[in-house]
Scaffold this motif. Structure first.
Motif, PDB file in Angstrom:
ATOM      1  N   ARG B  98       0.822  -0.887   0.138  1.00 21.52           N
ATOM      2  CA  ARG B  98      -0.160   0.083  -0.258  1.00 21.52           C
ATOM      3  C   ARG B  98       0.608   1.369  -0.216  1.00 21.52           C
ATOM      4  NH1 ARG B  98      -3.982   1.121   4.744  1.00 21.52           N
ATOM      5  NH2 ARG B  98      -5.559  -1.000   3.597  1.00 21.52           N
ATOM      6  N   LEU B  99       0.507   2.363  -0.541  1.00 24.10           N
ATOM      7  CA  LEU B  99       0.672   3.864  -0.341  1.00 24.10           C
ATOM      8  C   LEU B  99       0.323   4.582   0.047  1.00 24.10           C
ATOM      9  CD1 LEU B  99       3.912   4.321  -2.279  1.00 24.10           C
ATOM     10  CD2 LEU B  99       2.160   5.525  -4.124  1.00 24.10           C
ATOM     11  N   ALA B 100       0.813   5.632   0.573  1.00 26.84           N
ATOM     12  CA  ALA B 100       0.159   6.772   1.026  1.00 26.84           C
ATOM     13  C   ALA B 100       1.111   8.253   0.401  1.00 26.84           C
ATOM     14  CB  ALA B 100      -0.010   6.482   2.697  1.00 26.84           C
ATOM     15  N   ALA B 101       0.566   8.807   0.291  1.00 21.20           N
ATOM     16  CA  ALA B 101       1.144  10.066  -0.499  1.00 21.20           C
ATOM     17  C   ALA B 101       1.011  11.207   0.800  1.00 21.20           C
ATOM     18  CB  ALA B 101       0.084  10.657  -1.513  1.00 21.20           C
ATOM     19  N   THR B 102       1.822  12.308   0.724  1.00 18.88           N
ATOM     20  CA  THR B 102       1.810  12.676   2.633  1.00 18.88           C
ATOM     21  C   THR B 102       1.746  14.298   1.515  1.00 18.88           C
ATOM     22  OG1 THR B 102       4.608  13.620   2.769  1.00 18.88           O
ATOM     23  CG2 THR B 102       3.341  11.697   3.489  1.00 18.88           C
ATOM     24  N   SER B 103       1.885  15.415   2.509  1.00 12.59           N
ATOM     25  CA  SER B 103       1.624  17.079   2.503  1.00 12.59           C
ATOM     26  C   SER B 103       2.955  17.052   2.298  1.00 12.59           C
ATOM     27  CB  SER B 103       0.464  17.909   3.003  1.00 12.59           C
ATOM     28  OG  SER B 103       0.087  17.278   2.356  1.00 12.59           O
ATOM     29  N   LEU B 104       3.922  16.650   2.636  1.00 12.31           N
ATOM     30  CA  LEU B 104       6.036  16.843   2.529  1.00 12.31           C
ATOM     31  C   LEU B 104       6.187  17.061   0.830  1.00 12.31           C
ATOM     32  CD1 LEU B 104       6.595  15.004   5.717  1.00 12.31           C
ATOM     33  CD2 LEU B 104       5.053  17.366   5.720  1.00 12.31           C
ATOM     34  N   ASP B 105       7.302  17.576   1.075  1.00 10.21           N
ATOM     35  CA  ASP B 105       8.107  17.144  -0.103  1.00 10.21           C
ATOM     36  C   ASP B 105      10.077  17.550   0.430  1.00 10.21           C
ATOM     37  OD1 ASP B 105      10.145  19.501   0.135  1.00 10.21           O
ATOM     38  OD2 ASP B 105       7.747  20.751   0.402  1.00 10.21           O
ATOM     39  N   LEU B 106      10.209  16.445  -0.357  1.00  6.35           N
ATOM     40  CA  LEU B 106      11.948  15.633   0.192  1.00  6.35           C
ATOM     41  C   LEU B 106      12.965  16.992   0.772  1.00  6.35           C
ATOM     42  CD1 LEU B 106      13.733  13.912   0.483  1.00  6.35           C
ATOM     43  CD2 LEU B 106      14.652  13.403  -1.821  1.00  6.35           C
ATOM     44  N   GLU B 107      12.466  18.084   0.225  1.00  8.56           N
ATOM     45  CA  GLU B 107      13.609  19.399   0.582  1.00  8.56           C
ATOM     46  C   GLU B 107      13.686  19.982   2.037  1.00  8.56           C
ATOM     47  OE1 GLU B 107      15.198  23.425  -1.112  1.00  8.56           O
ATOM     48  OE2 GLU B 107      13.379  22.481  -1.629  1.00  8.56           O
ATOM     49  N   SER B 108      12.176  20.133   2.380  1.00 11.12           N
ATOM     50  CA  SER B 108      11.931  20.460   3.981  1.00 11.12           C
ATOM     51  C   SER B 108      12.127  19.023   4.858  1.00 11.12           C
ATOM     52  CB  SER B 108      10.774  20.819   4.202  1.00 11.12           C
ATOM     53  OG  SER B 108       9.876  19.911   4.157  1.00 11.12           O
ATOM     54  N   LEU B 109      11.482  17.490   4.179  1.00  8.11           N
ATOM     55  CA  LEU B 109      12.279  16.628   4.912  1.00  8.11           C
ATOM     56  C   LEU B 109      13.533  16.358   5.381  1.00  8.11           C
ATOM     57  CD1 LEU B 109       9.870  14.615   6.486  1.00  8.11           C
ATOM     58  CD2 LEU B 109      10.604  13.352   4.168  1.00  8.11           C
ATOM     59  N   GLN B 110      14.720  16.489   4.304  1.00  2.00           N
ATOM     60  CA  GLN B 110      16.165  16.083   4.778  1.00  2.00           C
ATOM     61  C   GLN B 110      17.031  16.165   5.763  1.00  2.00           C
ATOM     62  OE1 GLN B 110      17.157  14.853   1.600  1.00  2.00           O
ATOM     63  NE2 GLN B 110      18.688  13.837   2.224  1.00  2.00           N
ATOM     64  N   PRO B 111      16.653  16.957   6.630  1.00  2.70           N
ATOM     65  CA  PRO B 111      16.826  16.906   8.037  1.00  2.70           C
ATOM     66  C   PRO B 111      16.552  16.165   8.702  1.00  2.70           C
ATOM     67  CG  PRO B 111      16.737  19.965   6.983  1.00  2.70           C
ATOM     68  CD  PRO B 111      15.651  18.451   6.030  1.00  2.70           C
ATOM     69  N   TYR B 112      15.834  16.105   9.078  1.00  3.58           N
ATOM     70  CA  TYR B 112      14.950  14.683   9.644  1.00  3.58           C
ATOM     71  C   TYR B 112      14.891  13.478   9.096  1.00  3.58           C
ATOM     72  CZ  TYR B 112      12.950  19.601  10.943  1.00  3.58           C
ATOM     73  OH  TYR B 112      12.596  20.940  11.281  1.00  3.58           O
ATOM     74  N   LEU B 113      15.493  12.894   8.375  1.00  3.76           N
ATOM     75  CA  LEU B 113      16.007  11.308   7.786  1.00  3.76           C
ATOM     76  C   LEU B 113      16.300  10.272   8.865  1.00  3.76           C
ATOM     77  CD1 LEU B 113      16.484  12.213   4.063  1.00  3.76           C
ATOM     78  CD2 LEU B 113      13.992  11.810   5.482  1.00  3.76           C
ATOM     79  N   ASP B 114      17.216  10.329   9.374  1.00  2.51           N
ATOM     80  CA  ASP B 114      17.483   9.681  10.394  1.00  2.51           C
ATOM     81  C   ASP B 114      16.475   9.783  11.984  1.00  2.51           C
ATOM     82  OD1 ASP B 114      20.558   8.954   9.453  1.00  2.51           O
ATOM     83  OD2 ASP B 114      21.276  11.312   9.694  1.00  2.51           O
ATOM     84  N   LYS B 115      16.114  10.954  11.728  1.00  2.00           N
ATOM     85  CA  LYS B 115      15.028  10.987  13.110  1.00  2.00           C
ATOM     86  C   LYS B 115      14.346   9.970  12.733  1.00  2.00           C
ATOM     87  CE  LYS B 115      12.431  13.718  16.147  1.00  2.00           C
ATOM     88  NZ  LYS B 115      12.425  15.312  16.908  1.00  2.00           N
ATOM     89  N   ILE B 116      13.443  10.050  11.687  1.00  2.00           N
ATOM     90  CA  ILE B 116      12.514   9.980  11.236  1.00  2.00           C
ATOM     91  C   ILE B 116      12.604   7.877  10.874  1.00  2.00           C
ATOM     92  CG2 ILE B 116      10.963   9.482   8.895  1.00  2.00           C
ATOM     93  CD1 ILE B 116      11.344  12.201   8.403  1.00  2.00           C
ATOM     94  N   ALA B 117      14.147   7.632  10.649  1.00  2.00           N
ATOM     95  CA  ALA B 117      13.991   6.317   9.855  1.00  2.00           C
ATOM     96  C   ALA B 117      14.355   5.241  11.623  1.00  2.00           C
ATOM     97  CB  ALA B 117      15.492   6.161   9.941  1.00  2.00           C
ATOM     98  N   ASP B 118      14.703   6.059  12.821  1.00  2.00           N
ATOM     99  CA  ASP B 118      14.792   5.569  14.022  1.00  2.00           C
ATOM    100  C   ASP B 118      13.969   5.433  14.555  1.00  2.00           C
ATOM    101  OD1 ASP B 118      17.921   5.419  13.490  1.00  2.00           O
ATOM    102  OD2 ASP B 118      17.580   7.177  14.782  1.00  2.00           O
ATOM    103  N   ALA B 119      12.843   6.851  13.853  1.00  2.00           N
ATOM    104  CA  ALA B 119      11.366   6.210  15.093  1.00  2.00           C
ATOM    105  C   ALA B 119      10.710   5.136  14.545  1.00  2.00           C
ATOM    106  CB  ALA B 119      10.519   7.764  14.947  1.00  2.00           C
ATOM    107  N   LEU B 120      10.642   5.191  12.932  1.00  2.00           N
ATOM    108  CA  LEU B 120      10.086   4.525  12.159  1.00  2.00           C
ATOM    109  C   LEU B 120      10.356   2.493  12.898  1.00  2.00           C
ATOM    110  CD1 LEU B 120       9.609   5.643   8.510  1.00  2.00           C
ATOM    111  CD2 LEU B 120       7.615   5.614  10.849  1.00  2.00           C
ATOM    112  N   TYR B 121      11.427   2.300  13.012  1.00  2.00           N
ATOM    113  CA  TYR B 121      12.311   1.017  13.059  1.00  2.00           C
ATOM    114  C   TYR B 121      11.355   0.973  14.793  1.00  2.00           C
ATOM    115  CZ  TYR B 121      15.118  -2.313  14.053  1.00  2.00           C
ATOM    116  OH  TYR B 121      16.251  -3.665  14.603  1.00  2.00           O
ATOM    117  N   GLN B 122      12.024   2.175  15.887  1.00  2.00           N
ATOM    118  CA  GLN B 122      11.487   1.557  17.281  1.00  2.00           C
ATOM    119  C   GLN B 122       9.836   1.614  16.683  1.00  2.00           C
ATOM    120  OE1 GLN B 122      12.874   1.413  19.830  1.00  2.00           O
ATOM    121  NE2 GLN B 122      15.093   1.990  18.448  1.00  2.00           N
ATOM    122  N   GLY B 123       9.195   2.259  16.583  1.00  2.00           N
ATOM    123  CA  GLY B 123       7.600   2.038  16.436  1.00  2.00           C
ATOM    124  C   GLY B 123       6.616   1.114  15.531  1.00  2.00           C
ATOM    125  N   ILE B 124       6.838   0.808  14.697  1.00  2.00           N
ATOM    126  CA  ILE B 124       6.769  -0.562  13.295  1.00  2.00           C
ATOM    127  C   ILE B 124       7.228  -2.010  14.116  1.00  2.00           C
ATOM    128  CG2 ILE B 124       6.500  -1.977  11.539  1.00  2.00           C
ATOM    129  CD1 ILE B 124       4.989   1.585  11.211  1.00  2.00           C
TER     130      ILE B 124
END
Lengths: 141, 477
Positions: B98-124
């Motif tokens: 399944r695929l979900a779209a978001t309202s975010l663009d990559l440029e604004s998300l770039q600084p948070y990618l490590d944090k997101i990776a860790d959070a998803l790994y912990q939370g899923i």
């Protein structure tokens, strides 16, 4: 944990298989069970704490092997137990009885190397060879 | 076995011996040598021997050696006089994406990618032996089996809009929990809301290229947009349902009156008691898988909101679509000008229904059903659209992914001494994983080039390219 039996991995594109030989059918079925444990959990230690008496039937020796390994897989996948010891008490062409000992799965003690989903019939075989018996089986991973 | 090239994207295995229909392989000159290297073409021919098979035993370009049926196989059987085969669905019933779209663009998300990776790994919850955050008793579990995605939505994990954008609205109505064994329930009780292991994943990606802006806009996708992509299935419950029925059908295989070329192809007449019970139990497992993906996607949204410190409105996460790629379904198709009820088996193949088909949700009626094709973790994935040509030639089916080319043993040998994590990071992909061997087994070169696979289905006209996604965060079990 007892000594891991020697087995050879079958190189299947998507899944894992193994083939092994033994002197008697009883040893063959026992070693197939221990090899399945080895694929899933490697050298993780297990003490014989929980006892199961397992009786399985099959249409022939190959079907019997599949049904036997299904029971062994369920001990881990369903009951959450790690195989420690196997004693095949009797085995014929279509039935097998064994005493199996396990230990409750503990992520601190047991490292899961592969998730085996199921034991497949695909290219499964048990046959008598010169000086003993040989089996092959492919697992869905 | 005689194989003839029919056109640049289609090959035929001539009907011979016990085959009731020919084999038809969608492939290309680039991909075909790999297909011929393993035993998958023999498996296509074996499927062609089963009673009631209609038109051809088909394979999509991501075909590879399975057990019984090939992975990438499509076979339709007459609903009255044909068979249903658990091996033609596979152990992971309704494995899907399944695929979900978001309202975010990559440029604004770039600084948070490590944090997101860790959070998803912990939370899923992911990996073998992981348990979900949804606790079920037997009674509640049976409701999941009956209701599928709706169960998750009615428990606050999603919206009615999600159901509309899910194949079958996330529920096969033939589900009857009484046909599911205690063992299957036991394996499934603790696993709802878990990703699993192996090739299952959760990805944060970016829409890298849009091929069809009009259709992409209808799907809510645009270049540079951040997406969430998820691949999981029915976990132990589905494996056990498949295994239970393989065992039961094997005992009665003599009654079929045919010699099976492979025991894994064991089947029952669809209209027999056994056939109907399997269809009802398989439907339960399919519903469990839809509920599972609904829960996982909801949880991913919660994790992202928390990690990014934003509310649901700012995140703007909305489901594009959910497709299954291991299933057997009763569908109506026109064969030789006659409308017929068929049991379409898709084992590693995706439904690709055309614009105007009544089973395509109202939002996508004009452009056709979205088809989601994940590649390997280091390359890209595709969003395609279903076509009329697929309805006419493949029972509305297309490819499901890249397809393996290397065995797991070969893959592990190939990566010895390499840091796959580092290699992926150099490509801008953060990866988090659980299993010791996961990264090695899932290394990108273990798979076919998904772009080559997609070129075949696009060239053959059985689906058409809409957009390409590139992963930036990958979580695997």
């Amino acid at each position: 944990m007892r000594k891991v039996p020697e087995y050879t991995l079958i190189d299947h594109t998507a899944d894992y298989g193994l083939t092994l030989c033994a002197k008697t059918p009883g040893e063959l079925y026992k070693n197939a069970a221990l090899a399945l444990k080895d694929l899933m959990l490697g050298a993780s230690p297990a003490e014989p704490e929980i006892e199961h008496r397992i009786r399985v039937a099959g249409l022939d020796r190959t079907d019997l092997l599949i049904n036997w390994l299904r029971e062994i897989l369920f001990l881990f996948a369903g009951d959450g137990e790690v195989l420690a010891r196997v004693r095949v008490e009797s085995v014929g062409e279509t039935s097998l009885s064994a005493l199996v000992h396990t230990e409750a799965y503990n992520p601190q003690r047991h490292e899961v190397l592969e998730e085996i989903k199921a034991v497949t019939y695909h290219q499964a075989r048990v046959r008598e060879i010169v000086g003993g018996w040989e089996c092959s089986v492919i697992f869905d991973v | 076995m005689r194989i003839i090239q029919i056109n640049p994207f289609c090959y035929e295995i001539e009907q011979e011996g016990d085959m009731r229909v020919p084999g038809r392989i969608y492939s290309s000159q680039a991909l075909m040598p790999g297909v011929e290297a393993d035993q998958s073409l023999k498996q296509v021919a074996n499927v062609a021997t089963l009673p009631g098979i209609v038109e051809a035993s088909m394979a999509m370009p991501d075909i590879h050696w399975g057990y019984g049926f090939p992975i990438g196989g499509v076979a339709a059987f007459d609903w009255q006089d044909g068979v249903i085969s658990p091996g033609g669905v596979g152990y992971d019933i309704n494995c899907g994406v399944r695929l979900a779209a978001t309202s975010l663009d990559l440029e604004s998300l770039q600084p948070y990618l490590d944090k997101i990776a860790d959070a998803l790994y912990q939370g899923i919850p992911c990996g073998v032996g992981s348990t979900g955050f949804v606790k079920l008793n037997q009674k509640e579990a049976k409701q999941v089996l009956k209701q599928g995605s709706r169960w998750a939505v009615s428990h606050g994990m999603g919206t009615d809009g999600d159901l509309e954008r899910t194949e079958e609205s996330g529920c096969m109505t033939a589900a009857d929990p009484d046909t599911v064994s205690e063992r299957a329930l036991q394996r499934g009780l603790k696993q709802l809301g878990t990703l699993g292991s192996g090739n299952h994943f959760l990805e944060i990606g970016v829409v890298e290229e849009v091929y069809d802006p009009e259709t992409a806009a209808v799907y809510g996708l645009s270049q540079g947009q951040v997406s969430v992509f998820l691949h999981s299935g029915s976990r132990g419950l589905g494996y056990q349902v498949c295994d239970d029925f393989l065992a039961r059908m094997t005992k009665k295989a003599g009654g079929l009156g045919i010699e099976l070329p492979d025991r894994q192809l064991v089947c029952s007449w669809i209209n027999s008691k056994m056939g109907q019970e399997y269809y009802a139990a398989m439907s339960c497992a399919a519903n469990y898988a839809w509920a599972n993906r609904q829960i996982l996607m909801h949880q991913a949204g919660e994790v992202l909101q928390q990690a990014l410190g934003m509310g649901p409105r700012d995140l703007g996460m909305r489901l594009v679509y959910d497709v299954c790629h291991n299933i057997a379904k009763k569908e109506t198709h026109v064969v030789d000008g006659v409308s017929r009820a068929l049991c379409v088996h898709r084992k590693g193949a995706t439904r690709a229904f055309a614009p105007g088909h009544p089973d395509v949700c109202s939002a996508y009626q004009k452009v056709g059903q979205p088809v989601l094709v994940p590649g390997d973790m280091g390359t890209c994935s595709y969003v395609l659209a279903g076509t009329q040509k697929a309805m006419e030639t493949t029972f509305g089916s297309t490819c499901h992914g890249a397809g393996r080319v290397m065995s797991r043993t070969q893959a592990k040998k190939a990566v010895k001494g390499r840091s796959i994590q580092r290699e992926l990071l150099d490509k801008g992909i953060r990866v988090r994983w659980t299993g010791r061997t996961t990264l090695a087994e899932e290394v990108p070169e273990a798979y076919k080039d998904v772009s080559q696979v997609v070129e075949v289905v696009h060239g053959a006209g059985i689906s058409r390219k809409v957009a390409k996604l590139r992963p930036v965060v990958v979580v695997k079990g």
